[in-house]
Design a protein around this motif. Structure first.
Motif, PDB file in Angstrom:
ATOM      1  N   ARG A  51       0.807  -1.223   0.000  1.00  0.00           N
ATOM      2  CA  ARG A  51       0.000   0.000   0.000  1.00  0.00           C
ATOM      3  C   ARG A  51       0.844   1.277   0.000  1.00  0.00           C
ATOM      4  O   ARG A  51       0.337   2.338   0.185  1.00  0.00           O
ATOM      5  CB  ARG A  51      -0.988  -0.032   1.179  1.00  0.00           C
ATOM      6  N   TYR A  83       3.227  -5.976 -13.506  1.00  0.00           N
ATOM      7  CA  TYR A  83       3.904  -7.146 -12.938  1.00  0.00           C
ATOM      8  C   TYR A  83       5.329  -7.262 -13.457  1.00  0.00           C
ATOM      9  O   TYR A  83       6.251  -7.583 -12.698  1.00  0.00           O
ATOM     10  CB  TYR A  83       3.081  -8.418 -13.193  1.00  0.00           C
ATOM     11  N   ARG A  86       7.406  -4.896 -11.501  1.00  0.00           N
ATOM     12  CA  ARG A  86       7.688  -5.400 -10.140  1.00  0.00           C
ATOM     13  C   ARG A  86       8.664  -6.566 -10.191  1.00  0.00           C
ATOM     14  O   ARG A  86       9.531  -6.722  -9.334  1.00  0.00           O
ATOM     15  CB  ARG A  86       6.372  -5.816  -9.467  1.00  0.00           C
ATOM     16  N   GLN A 118       2.141 -13.551   2.980  1.00  0.00           N
ATOM     17  CA  GLN A 118       1.271 -12.948   1.974  1.00  0.00           C
ATOM     18  C   GLN A 118       2.103 -12.425   0.806  1.00  0.00           C
ATOM     19  O   GLN A 118       1.557 -11.967  -0.193  1.00  0.00           O
ATOM     20  CB  GLN A 118       0.482 -11.784   2.579  1.00  0.00           C
ATOM     21  N   VAL A 179      -2.262 -14.740  -6.476  1.00  0.00           N
ATOM     22  CA  VAL A 179      -3.672 -14.687  -6.064  1.00  0.00           C
ATOM     23  C   VAL A 179      -4.153 -13.249  -6.155  1.00  0.00           C
ATOM     24  O   VAL A 179      -3.688 -12.389  -5.393  1.00  0.00           O
ATOM     25  CB  VAL A 179      -3.840 -15.225  -4.633  1.00  0.00           C
ATOM     26  N   GLY A 182     -10.348 -11.316  -5.252  1.00  0.00           N
ATOM     27  CA  GLY A 182     -11.474 -12.043  -5.864  1.00  0.00           C
ATOM     28  C   GLY A 182     -11.106 -13.478  -6.189  1.00  0.00           C
ATOM     29  O   GLY A 182     -11.982 -14.315  -6.380  1.00  0.00           O
ATOM     30  N   ASP A 183      -9.784 -13.776  -6.249  1.00  0.00           N
ATOM     31  CA  ASP A 183      -9.349 -15.179  -6.436  1.00  0.00           C
ATOM     32  C   ASP A 183      -9.391 -15.895  -5.090  1.00  0.00           C
ATOM     33  O   ASP A 183      -9.067 -15.296  -4.047  1.00  0.00           O
ATOM     34  CB  ASP A 183      -7.882 -15.243  -6.914  1.00  0.00           C
ATOM     35  N   SER A 209      -0.593  -4.967   7.381  1.00  0.00           N
ATOM     36  CA  SER A 209      -1.594  -4.010   7.869  1.00  0.00           C
ATOM     37  C   SER A 209      -2.825  -4.749   8.382  1.00  0.00           C
ATOM     38  O   SER A 209      -3.676  -4.163   9.036  1.00  0.00           O
ATOM     39  CB  SER A 209      -1.989  -3.047   6.744  1.00  0.00           C
TER      40      SER A 209
HETATM   41  C1  BV8 Z   1     -10.827 -14.122  -1.408  1.00  0.00           C
HETATM   42  C2  BV8 Z   1      -1.068 -10.686  -4.451  1.00  0.00           C
HETATM   43  C3  BV8 Z   1     -12.633 -15.631  -1.608  1.00  0.00           C
HETATM   44  C4  BV8 Z   1      -1.258  -9.631  -5.478  1.00  0.00           C
HETATM   45  C5  BV8 Z   1      -2.616  -9.994  -2.733  1.00  0.00           C
HETATM   46  C6  BV8 Z   1     -15.005  -8.410  -2.846  1.00  0.00           C
HETATM   47  C7  BV8 Z   1     -14.843  -9.460  -3.746  1.00  0.00           C
HETATM   48  C8  BV8 Z   1     -13.983 -10.507  -3.497  1.00  0.00           C
HETATM   49  C9  BV8 Z   1     -13.262 -10.536  -2.340  1.00  0.00           C
HETATM   50  C10 BV8 Z   1     -13.395  -9.485  -1.465  1.00  0.00           C
HETATM   51  C11 BV8 Z   1     -14.270  -8.439  -1.677  1.00  0.00           C
HETATM   52  N1  BV8 Z   1     -14.176  -7.568  -0.631  1.00  0.00           N
HETATM   53  C12 BV8 Z   1     -13.271  -8.031   0.258  1.00  0.00           C
HETATM   54  C13 BV8 Z   1     -12.801  -9.185  -0.242  1.00  0.00           C
HETATM   55  C14 BV8 Z   1     -11.838  -9.999   0.319  1.00  0.00           C
HETATM   56  C15 BV8 Z   1     -10.513  -9.551  -0.297  1.00  0.00           C
HETATM   57  C16 BV8 Z   1      -9.940  -8.507   0.642  1.00  0.00           C
HETATM   58  O1  BV8 Z   1      -9.495  -8.868   1.713  1.00  0.00           O
HETATM   59  N2  BV8 Z   1      -9.952  -7.229   0.226  1.00  0.00           N
HETATM   60  C17 BV8 Z   1      -9.424  -6.183   1.107  1.00  0.00           C
HETATM   61  C18 BV8 Z   1      -8.819  -5.069   0.257  1.00  0.00           C
HETATM   62  C19 BV8 Z   1     -10.559  -5.689   1.997  1.00  0.00           C
HETATM   63  N3  BV8 Z   1      -9.706 -10.721  -0.357  1.00  0.00           N
HETATM   64  C20 BV8 Z   1      -9.639 -11.412  -1.497  1.00  0.00           C
HETATM   65  O2  BV8 Z   1     -10.120 -11.095  -2.538  1.00  0.00           O
HETATM   66  C21 BV8 Z   1      -8.877 -12.722  -1.352  1.00  0.00           C
HETATM   67  N4  BV8 Z   1      -9.637 -13.786  -1.921  1.00  0.00           N
HETATM   68  O3  BV8 Z   1     -11.359 -13.551  -0.489  1.00  0.00           O
HETATM   69  O4  BV8 Z   1     -11.366 -15.195  -2.065  1.00  0.00           O
HETATM   70  C22 BV8 Z   1     -13.639 -14.842  -2.383  1.00  0.00           C
HETATM   71  C23 BV8 Z   1     -13.634 -14.948  -3.753  1.00  0.00           C
HETATM   72  C24 BV8 Z   1     -14.618 -14.263  -4.458  1.00  0.00           C
HETATM   73  C25 BV8 Z   1     -15.558 -13.479  -3.798  1.00  0.00           C
HETATM   74  C26 BV8 Z   1     -15.520 -13.349  -2.408  1.00  0.00           C
HETATM   75  C27 BV8 Z   1     -14.548 -14.028  -1.704  1.00  0.00           C
HETATM   76  C28 BV8 Z   1      -7.561 -12.640  -2.094  1.00  0.00           C
HETATM   77  C29 BV8 Z   1      -6.677 -11.610  -1.436  1.00  0.00           C
HETATM   78  C30 BV8 Z   1      -5.273 -11.713  -2.038  1.00  0.00           C
HETATM   79  C31 BV8 Z   1      -4.987 -10.508  -2.888  1.00  0.00           C
HETATM   80  N5  BV8 Z   1      -3.610 -10.550  -3.360  1.00  0.00           N
HETATM   81  N6  BV8 Z   1      -1.364 -10.120  -3.168  1.00  0.00           N
HETATM   82  C32 BV8 Z   1       0.032  -8.958  -5.769  1.00  0.00           C
HETATM   83  O5  BV8 Z   1       0.963  -9.000  -4.941  1.00  0.00           O
HETATM   84  O6  BV8 Z   1       0.082  -8.354  -6.845  1.00  0.00           O
HETATM   85  S1  BV8 Z   1      -2.888  -9.178  -1.319  1.00  0.00           S
HETATM   86  C33 BV8 Z   1      -1.727  -8.013  -1.021  1.00  0.00           C
HETATM   87  O7  BV8 Z   1      -2.106  -7.435   0.221  1.00  0.00           O
HETATM   88  C34 BV8 Z   1      -0.297  -8.494  -0.803  1.00  0.00           C
HETATM   89  O8  BV8 Z   1      -0.148  -9.899  -0.784  1.00  0.00           O
HETATM   90  C35 BV8 Z   1      -0.001  -7.956   0.597  1.00  0.00           C
HETATM   91  O9  BV8 Z   1       0.922  -8.723   1.281  1.00  0.00           O
HETATM   92  C36 BV8 Z   1      -1.340  -8.104   1.174  1.00  0.00           C
HETATM   93  C37 BV8 Z   1      -1.622  -7.507   2.499  1.00  0.00           C
HETATM   94  O10 BV8 Z   1      -1.059  -6.276   2.518  1.00  0.00           O
HETATM   95  P1  BV8 Z   1       0.201  -6.134   3.540  1.00  0.00           P
HETATM   96  O11 BV8 Z   1       1.115  -7.261   3.341  1.00  0.00           O
HETATM   97  O12 BV8 Z   1      -0.352  -5.927   4.881  1.00  0.00           O
HETATM   98  O13 BV8 Z   1       0.898  -4.884   2.974  1.00  0.00           O
HETATM   99  P2  BV8 Z   1       0.488  -3.418   3.279  1.00  0.00           P
HETATM  100  O14 BV8 Z   1       1.209  -2.581   2.300  1.00  0.00           O
HETATM  101  O15 BV8 Z   1      -0.989  -3.316   3.420  1.00  0.00           O
HETATM  102  O16 BV8 Z   1       1.076  -3.145   4.733  1.00  0.00           O
HETATM  103  C38 BV8 Z   1       2.463  -3.210   4.944  1.00  0.00           C
HETATM  104  C39 BV8 Z   1       2.651  -3.152   6.445  1.00  0.00           C
HETATM  105  O17 BV8 Z   1       4.058  -3.243   6.716  1.00  0.00           O
HETATM  106  C40 BV8 Z   1       2.171  -1.848   7.062  1.00  0.00           C
HETATM  107  O18 BV8 Z   1       1.391  -2.138   8.194  1.00  0.00           O
HETATM  108  C41 BV8 Z   1       3.473  -1.149   7.481  1.00  0.00           C
HETATM  109  O19 BV8 Z   1       3.315  -0.387   8.679  1.00  0.00           O
HETATM  110  C42 BV8 Z   1       4.370  -2.316   7.738  1.00  0.00           C
HETATM  111  N7  BV8 Z   1       5.808  -2.056   7.630  1.00  0.00           N
HETATM  112  C43 BV8 Z   1       6.436  -1.145   6.843  1.00  0.00           C
HETATM  113  N8  BV8 Z   1       7.773  -1.240   7.039  1.00  0.00           N
HETATM  114  C44 BV8 Z   1       7.963  -2.227   7.960  1.00  0.00           C
HETATM  115  C45 BV8 Z   1       6.719  -2.748   8.332  1.00  0.00           C
HETATM  116  N9  BV8 Z   1       6.589  -3.745   9.226  1.00  0.00           N
HETATM  117  C46 BV8 Z   1       7.712  -4.241   9.779  1.00  0.00           C
HETATM  118  N10 BV8 Z   1       8.957  -3.802   9.462  1.00  0.00           N
HETATM  119  C47 BV8 Z   1       9.110  -2.794   8.565  1.00  0.00           C
HETATM  120  N11 BV8 Z   1      10.361  -2.344   8.272  1.00  0.00           N
END
Ligand code: BV8
Length: 262
Positions: A51, A83, A86, A118, A179, A182-183, A209
């Motif tokens: 993010r 992609y 990246r 993740q 993934v 939506g996958d 997060s």
């Molecule tokens: C699913 C690959 C069943 C991609 C990723 C509507 C339709 C369908 C699904 C949904 C929907 N609404 C909600 C959902 C569920 C959805 C979801 O959760 N959405 C969120 C946005 C609300 N999930 C899905 O779709 C999942 N599948 O539910 O299937 C289904 C199917 C159909 C219909 C319904 C249900 C699939 C989710 C997977 C998505 N793919 N990654 C790519 O990489 O290109 S997710 C992506 O987010 C990454 O993998 C990432 O790892 C992950 C989580 O984010 P974070 O890792 O937390 O990263 P972020 O940047 O957010 O935060 C970084 C953190 O690090 C911060 O807190 C920061 O403070 C901290 N940090 C920074 N520096 C440091 C540190 N910490 C420690 N040390 C440091 N130095």
């Protein structure tokens, strides 16, 4: 219940933080330890977190709008190039001290630790971790966007170069084996991650997060079963409310000392 008395101030040295020694005591006593990492685990390797503001051509896009099959079908070249951009970044990065500390801990205690991530960057594996549960796939592999009607077992190596590569026979597109939103997550991987989350006594939740499900549900399940959830993250997360302790420090700084000699 978060041990809020020990939510440290920003510039406190982690060794003086009571949550640090309390976490080490919990780790020493734990037979089974689960670890879930997110993009922050790789931040100190120079990998932008998921993010972090997108850069360049995609600067005004949210990752959720790019890591999505519908977006790919609408604008395959645009998403494929994101992609590829990246992937080029990931070819130059190295595991950091946090990845290495986890790999060395696993080598000392092969039966005690289950690592789920993740992240798609494979930096845990590059550091020497094995059996890594990749909840969201990986950046290396590709697969067909749609199964080929004529040759179902068509190898991806048949794809002709392009942006994205296509099958020269049927014109089907390749897609990253990642993934997307939506996958569904890979069933076997998720089942194993759930088993480890339900069986552990301690779960380290590092650099996430806690926004994305079902991954973010794993620490919640662990806590429901009585595990101590420890959050390692310099910033607040959506999972802080279930943490036994909060270690508000960069993971590459705190993990080597946290796991040292345990
Ligand atoms: C699913 C690959 C069943 C991609 C990723 C509507 C339709 C369908 C699904 C949904 C929907 N609404 C909600 C959902 C569920 C959805 C979801 O959760 N959405 C969120 C946005 C609300 N999930 C899905 O779709 C999942 N599948 O539910 O299937 C289904 C199917 C159909 C219909 C319904 C249900 C699939 C989710 C997977 C998505 N793919 N990654 C790519 O990489 O290109 S997710 C992506 O987010 C990454 O993998 C990432 O790892 C992950 C989580 O984010 P974070 O890792 O937390 O990263 P972020 O940047 O957010 O935060 C970084 C953190 O690090 C911060 O807190 C920061 O403070 C901290 N940090 C920074 N520096 C440091 C540190 N910490 C420690 N040390 C440091 N130095």
């Amino acid at each position: 219940m978060t041990d809020t008395a020990h939510t440290p101030t920003k510039n406190q040295d982690f060794r003086a933080d009571p949550a640090f020694e309390a976490t080490r005591a919990l780790l020493r006593a734990a037979q089974r330890i689960a670890v879930m990492s997110g993009a922050g685990m790789s931040a100190e390797s120079g990998v932008p977190t998921f993010r972090d503001a997108q850069t360049g051509l995609w600067s005004n896009c949210r990752p959720e709008d790019l890591a999505d099959e519908r977006a790919y079908r609408q604008r395959p070249g645009w998403v494929w190039d994101w992609y590829m951009y990246r992937r080029e970044q990931l070819k130059t990065v190295k595991p950091n001290a946090g990845h290495i500390a986890l790999a060395e801990f696993q080598q000392r205690h092969p039966q005690r630790l289950t690592l789920m991530t993740q992240n798609v960057d494979r930096l845990h594996q590059a550091a020497g971790s094995t059996g890594v549960l990749e909840l969201h796939g990986n950046w290396v592999d590709d697969r067909w966007l749609d199964p080929c009607p004529k040759t179902p077992a068509c190898p991806v190596s048949r794809a002709a170069p392009g942006s994205p590569p296509r099958c020269p026979e049927c014109g089907h597109l390749l897609r990253p084996d990642i993934v997307w939103f939506g996958d569904s997550l890979p069933a076997q991987v998720l089942a194993e991650a759930e088993r480890a989350s339900l069986a552990c006594q301690v779960m380290l939740v590092i650099g996430t997060s806690g926004v994305v499900y079902p991954a973010a549900g794993l620490p919640i399940a662990a806590q429901h079963m009585g595990a101590a959830v420890i959050i390692i993250n310099p910033a607040p997360t959506e999972l802080d409310r279930i943490a036994r302790h909060l270690l508000r420090y960069p993971s590459a700084q705190v993990l080597p000392a946290l796991l040292d000699d345990i």
